[in-house]
Design a protein around this motif. Structure first.
Motif, PDB file in Angstrom:
ATOM      1  N   THR A   1       0.817  -1.223   0.000  1.00  8.69           N
ATOM      2  CA  THR A   1       0.000   0.000   0.000  1.00  8.69           C
ATOM      3  C   THR A   1       0.841   1.260   0.000  1.00  8.69           C
ATOM      4  O   THR A   1       0.333   2.352  -0.221  1.00  8.69           O
ATOM      5  CB  THR A   1      -0.918   0.015   1.231  1.00  8.69           C
ATOM      6  OG1 THR A   1      -0.120  -0.105   2.426  1.00  8.69           O
ATOM      7  CG2 THR A   1      -1.924  -1.133   1.178  1.00  8.69           C
ATOM      8  N   SER A   2       2.159   1.100   0.200  1.00  3.53           N
ATOM      9  CA  SER A   2       3.027   2.280   0.251  1.00  3.53           C
ATOM     10  C   SER A   2       3.974   2.395  -0.932  1.00  3.53           C
ATOM     11  O   SER A   2       4.542   3.461  -1.170  1.00  3.53           O
ATOM     12  CB  SER A   2       3.856   2.267   1.539  1.00  3.53           C
ATOM     13  OG  SER A   2       4.639   1.096   1.619  1.00  3.53           O
ATOM     14  N   ALA A   3       4.172   1.287  -1.682  1.00  2.45           N
ATOM     15  CA  ALA A   3       5.128   1.356  -2.793  1.00  2.45           C
ATOM     16  C   ALA A   3       5.026   0.135  -3.694  1.00  2.45           C
ATOM     17  O   ALA A   3       4.559  -0.929  -3.289  1.00  2.45           O
ATOM     18  CB  ALA A   3       6.555   1.462  -2.260  1.00  2.45           C
ATOM     19  N   ILE A   4       5.456   0.317  -4.939  1.00  2.00           N
ATOM     20  CA  ILE A   4       5.676  -0.785  -5.868  1.00  2.00           C
ATOM     21  C   ILE A   4       7.171  -0.804  -6.157  1.00  2.00           C
ATOM     22  O   ILE A   4       7.764   0.227  -6.481  1.00  2.00           O
ATOM     23  CB  ILE A   4       4.853  -0.637  -7.160  1.00  2.00           C
ATOM     24  CG1 ILE A   4       5.209  -1.748  -8.159  1.00  2.00           C
ATOM     25  CG2 ILE A   4       5.035   0.722  -7.813  1.00  2.00           C
ATOM     26  CD1 ILE A   4       4.299  -1.773  -9.387  1.00  2.00           C
TER      27      ILE A   4
ATOM     28  N   SER B   1      -1.450  -4.068  -8.738  1.00  2.00           N
ATOM     29  CA  SER B   1      -0.830  -5.155  -9.494  1.00  2.00           C
ATOM     30  C   SER B   1       0.028  -4.547 -10.598  1.00  2.00           C
ATOM     31  O   SER B   1      -0.071  -3.358 -10.887  1.00  2.00           O
ATOM     32  CB  SER B   1      -1.892  -6.080 -10.106  1.00  2.00           C
ATOM     33  OG  SER B   1      -2.687  -5.372 -11.049  1.00  2.00           O
ATOM     34  N   TYR B   2       0.862  -5.385 -11.207  1.00  2.00           N
ATOM     35  CA  TYR B   2       1.661  -4.929 -12.332  1.00  2.00           C
ATOM     36  C   TYR B   2       1.801  -6.057 -13.343  1.00  2.00           C
ATOM     37  O   TYR B   2       2.155  -7.185 -12.985  1.00  2.00           O
ATOM     38  CB  TYR B   2       3.066  -4.467 -11.914  1.00  2.00           C
ATOM     39  CG  TYR B   2       3.845  -3.932 -13.091  1.00  2.00           C
ATOM     40  CD1 TYR B   2       3.621  -2.648 -13.556  1.00  2.00           C
ATOM     41  CD2 TYR B   2       4.732  -4.749 -13.786  1.00  2.00           C
ATOM     42  CE1 TYR B   2       4.283  -2.169 -14.682  1.00  2.00           C
ATOM     43  CE2 TYR B   2       5.398  -4.277 -14.908  1.00  2.00           C
ATOM     44  CZ  TYR B   2       5.165  -2.988 -15.344  1.00  2.00           C
ATOM     45  OH  TYR B   2       5.805  -2.520 -16.469  1.00  2.00           O
ATOM     46  N   THR B   3       1.526  -5.753 -14.609  1.00  2.00           N
ATOM     47  CA  THR B   3       1.629  -6.727 -15.695  1.00  2.00           C
ATOM     48  C   THR B   3       2.754  -6.319 -16.638  1.00  2.00           C
ATOM     49  O   THR B   3       2.724  -5.222 -17.207  1.00  2.00           O
ATOM     50  CB  THR B   3       0.313  -6.828 -16.493  1.00  2.00           C
ATOM     51  OG1 THR B   3      -0.745  -7.221 -15.602  1.00  2.00           O
ATOM     52  CG2 THR B   3       0.432  -7.848 -17.613  1.00  2.00           C
ATOM     53  N   VAL B   4       3.737  -7.182 -16.804  1.00  2.00           N
ATOM     54  CA  VAL B   4       4.835  -6.900 -17.726  1.00  2.00           C
ATOM     55  C   VAL B   4       4.274  -6.866 -19.152  1.00  2.00           C
ATOM     56  O   VAL B   4       3.591  -7.812 -19.570  1.00  2.00           O
ATOM     57  CB  VAL B   4       5.942  -7.965 -17.620  1.00  2.00           C
ATOM     58  CG1 VAL B   4       7.076  -7.670 -18.617  1.00  2.00           C
ATOM     59  CG2 VAL B   4       6.475  -8.036 -16.201  1.00  2.00           C
TER      60      VAL B   4
ATOM     61  N   GLY C   1       2.285   1.561 -26.345  1.00  2.00           N
ATOM     62  CA  GLY C   1       2.512   2.648 -25.403  1.00  2.00           C
ATOM     63  C   GLY C   1       1.367   2.846 -24.440  1.00  2.00           C
ATOM     64  O   GLY C   1       1.479   3.602 -23.471  1.00  2.00           O
ATOM     65  N   ASN C   2       0.243   2.162 -24.718  1.00  2.00           N
ATOM     66  CA  ASN C   2      -0.937   2.302 -23.868  1.00  2.00           C
ATOM     67  C   ASN C   2      -1.154   1.089 -22.966  1.00  2.00           C
ATOM     68  O   ASN C   2      -2.151   1.029 -22.245  1.00  2.00           O
ATOM     69  CB  ASN C   2      -2.188   2.510 -24.732  1.00  2.00           C
ATOM     70  CG  ASN C   2      -2.177   3.851 -25.434  1.00  2.00           C
ATOM     71  OD1 ASN C   2      -2.320   4.906 -24.798  1.00  2.00           O
ATOM     72  ND2 ASN C   2      -2.014   3.837 -26.749  1.00  2.00           N
ATOM     73  N   GLU C   3      -0.251   0.122 -23.003  1.00  2.00           N
ATOM     74  CA  GLU C   3      -0.384  -1.046 -22.151  1.00  2.00           C
ATOM     75  C   GLU C   3      -0.349  -0.636 -20.676  1.00  2.00           C
ATOM     76  O   GLU C   3       0.341   0.325 -20.307  1.00  2.00           O
ATOM     77  CB  GLU C   3       0.751  -2.036 -22.429  1.00  2.00           C
ATOM     78  CG  GLU C   3       0.689  -2.723 -23.772  1.00  2.00           C
ATOM     79  CD  GLU C   3       1.283  -1.903 -24.910  1.00  2.00           C
ATOM     80  OE1 GLU C   3       1.352  -2.417 -26.029  1.00  2.00           O
ATOM     81  OE2 GLU C   3       1.684  -0.741 -24.662  1.00  2.00           O
ATOM     82  N   PRO C   4      -1.064  -1.360 -19.820  1.00  2.00           N
ATOM     83  CA  PRO C   4      -1.066  -1.020 -18.388  1.00  2.00           C
ATOM     84  C   PRO C   4       0.335  -1.004 -17.772  1.00  2.00           C
ATOM     85  O   PRO C   4       0.576  -0.255 -16.825  1.00  2.00           O
ATOM     86  CB  PRO C   4      -1.924  -2.129 -17.777  1.00  2.00           C
ATOM     87  CG  PRO C   4      -2.816  -2.576 -18.881  1.00  2.00           C
ATOM     88  CD  PRO C   4      -1.988  -2.466 -20.130  1.00  2.00           C
ATOM     89  N   GLY C   5       1.246  -1.801 -18.324  1.00  2.00           N
ATOM     90  CA  GLY C   5       2.604  -1.824 -17.795  1.00  2.00           C
ATOM     91  C   GLY C   5       3.476  -0.704 -18.311  1.00  2.00           C
ATOM     92  O   GLY C   5       4.600  -0.507 -17.822  1.00  2.00           O
TER      93      GLY C   5
END
Length: 231
Positions: A130-133, A220-223, A204-208
């Motif tokens: 909740t504080s960082a990725i 979350s993070y998706t490569v 360039g618009n991918e969530p990652g």
């Protein structure tokens, strides 16, 4: 104080982009680190990243095809551990990926065009709270295993670090890229897939690639890019 901390973090993300950038300029094979640009195509981009996902420079970086003949093609075994070394420790947050592409003839003559690239390794976020990725960006050397069933032949190996510290707007992601020239031996009869074109693999618009990692903190993070082919 909370608002001040957030402001300082955000301002740090947009520090002069010419400062302390890095290049992947040495190759690792059999535990041995080669010299600068011995097996890797030298770029004319000094230490700056590529930011235009539609540019042909996304393949191996700026000016590298003109320098390809100056790089030696190194023999590596399928199933072995190889890698890349940067000139300084990588510190910008973001994922790491490695793509390969089989050359129709000599690796030094291959421009990397067409839907020929396949991903063989990636490393995404190591922690999301909740504080960082956070990402593993404390090293200057990154290694991976060449798929054991990869067919023999000449290949380009493309190392890519995607820095997303300024990726809250389209075009803000930075791509640090280098290509090594290799000949794979002792391989098998695998069929690498899926294959993608570079440029073309990213919009360039991918969530990652279009993401604010500071506020609100992502859950979350998706490569970005295709799935990894492990052979």
């Amino acid at each position: 104080m909370k608002f001040l901390s957030v402001a300082l973090i955000l301002s740090a993300a947009f520090v002069d982009q010419t400062l302390a950038h890095y290049r992947f300029l040495k190759f690792v094979s059999g535990g041995t680190v080669t010299g600068e640009y011995v097996n890797i195509r030298a770029n004319t981009n000094t230490n700056s990243p590529v930011t235009d996902v539609k540019s042909n420079d996304m393949r191996c970086n700026v000016g590298t095809l003109a320098n390809a003949a100056k790089a030696t093609t190194i023999s590596i075994a399928a199933g072995s551990t190889v890698g890349f070394v940067a000139d300084i420790p990588v510190f910008h947050p973001g994922p790491f990926t490695v793509y390969m592409a089989k050359a129709p003839a000599a690796a030094s003559a291959f421009d990397g065009s067409g839907s020929v690239w396949f991903k063989v390794w990636q490393k995404g976020a190591t922690s999301i709270t909740t504080s960082a990725i956070t990402f593993d960006t404390t090293s200057s050397q990154w290694t991976f295993t060449v798929p054991k069933s990869l067919p023999n032949g000449n290949y380009l190996i493309r190392m890519e670090h995607i820095a997303i510290h300024g990726a809250s707007t389209v075009g803000g992601a930075q791509f640090y890229i280098s290509c090594a020239q290799v000949t794979v031996t002792g391989g098998g009869s695998g069929s690498p897939s899926p294959k993608v074109a570079i440029p073309g693999v990213y919009t360039g618009n991918e969530p990652g690639l279009l993401i604010n990692i500071y506020w609100p903190i992502p859950t979350s993070y998706t490569v970005p890019g295709p799935a990894v082919w492990s052979g």
